[in-house]
Every structure is written in C-alpha cells, then in structure tokens.
Design a protein around this motif. Sequence first.
Motif, PDB file in Angstrom:
ATOM      1  N   ASP A  80     -34.980 -72.326 -44.676  1.00 20.91           N
ATOM      2  CA  ASP A  80     -35.889 -72.093 -45.793  1.00 20.91           C
ATOM      3  C   ASP A  80     -37.322 -71.865 -45.304  1.00 20.91           C
ATOM      4  OD1 ASP A  80     -36.081 -74.797 -45.050  1.00 20.91           O
ATOM      5  OD2 ASP A  80     -36.582 -75.447 -47.077  1.00 20.91           O
ATOM      6  N   GLU A  81     -37.711 -72.495 -44.191  1.00 20.76           N
ATOM      7  CA  GLU A  81     -39.030 -72.224 -43.620  1.00 20.76           C
ATOM      8  C   GLU A  81     -39.085 -70.821 -43.033  1.00 20.76           C
ATOM      9  OE1 GLU A  81     -40.930 -75.008 -41.014  1.00 20.76           O
ATOM     10  OE2 GLU A  81     -40.351 -76.696 -42.284  1.00 20.76           O
ATOM     11  N   ILE A  83     -37.484 -68.279 -44.144  1.00 15.96           N
ATOM     12  CA  ILE A  83     -37.591 -67.381 -45.301  1.00 15.96           C
ATOM     13  C   ILE A  83     -39.011 -67.403 -45.864  1.00 15.96           C
ATOM     14  CG2 ILE A  83     -36.787 -66.991 -47.663  1.00 15.96           C
ATOM     15  CD1 ILE A  83     -34.024 -68.109 -46.647  1.00 15.96           C
ATOM     16  N   ARG A  84     -39.606 -68.608 -45.972  1.00 15.92           N
ATOM     17  CA  ARG A  84     -40.985 -68.709 -46.483  1.00 15.92           C
ATOM     18  C   ARG A  84     -41.984 -68.034 -45.542  1.00 15.92           C
ATOM     19  NH1 ARG A  84     -39.589 -73.994 -48.224  1.00 15.92           N
ATOM     20  NH2 ARG A  84     -40.408 -74.839 -46.281  1.00 15.92           N
ATOM     21  N   SER A  91     -35.967 -63.713 -44.232  1.00 16.81           N
ATOM     22  CA  SER A  91     -34.768 -63.788 -45.070  1.00 16.81           C
ATOM     23  C   SER A  91     -33.601 -63.060 -44.420  1.00 16.81           C
ATOM     24  CB  SER A  91     -35.067 -63.194 -46.451  1.00 16.81           C
ATOM     25  OG  SER A  91     -33.950 -63.298 -47.281  1.00 16.81           O
TER      26      SER A  91
END
Length: 127
Positions: A80-81, A83-84, A91
């Motif tokens: 998730d990091e 992707i952020r 992603s």
Amino acid sequence: SNKNLKLYQRMNIDDGAGGAPTSDEYPNYVEEKEIISTYLHNHTTLSTTTGNRINPYIPTLRSIKNRTFTSTPVIEIPLDELIRWDGIRGSDLASRITKNTLRYRDMFCEVVDEMLNNIAPDDDDDM
C-alpha cells in the motif's frame, strides 16, 4: 477427429489460451529494478517523532552497513505504501509483485545490496 482438432487449435489462437506468452506479457526487469531503486531512494513517510518526512529505509540500511543492529534487520515494503508513493508505477509494480513475489523479492535484495555498496561505514550523508 481432425475437425475437432482444428476447432480446438482455432479456439486457442483466437482467445490466446494455451499459447506461448508474447514478449509484451513479460515485464522488463531492468526497468523494474530502476523503479524499485527509485522507490527505495525517494520514498518518504511522516516521522512520528519530528513531523518531518523521512526515508524509512535509510536507518535500517545504515545499521546493516555499520553492523549496529541489535536484532536481524528486516526491510519491509508494504504494497500500500508502494501504491501511495506512485499511483501508476507503484500500483503496477505492486500488482506484478503479487504475481511473482519471489522474483521481485530477489530484485529488491539486489537493489538493497547496490545501495549498501554506496554507503560508507558511519556515513551520515544520504545515499
């Protein structure tokens, strides 16, 4: 029968099932390593102690290089990091990591090794 064999072969060609993967289905691992390197060098998070943005991987890399760790160091890369960090490249990379985790773990290790080679022992400057 021969008629069924031709139909089966045509179905495989039409829908791509069972055929050999094309070159555009494989990621370019050189480019992937560049993205990983960019992420590890440039990713920052908000420090809970100072409120400043910091690279969360540098302290661990420094402790590995200086051999000052008290327990086995772990570099964790939360998807998730990733992707952020970059909504498109991160992603896409996260998606490919979930499909080929061992290969990407090895690539992360290769990049970390390269980063460690660029750190002088007891160096306080960022890489």
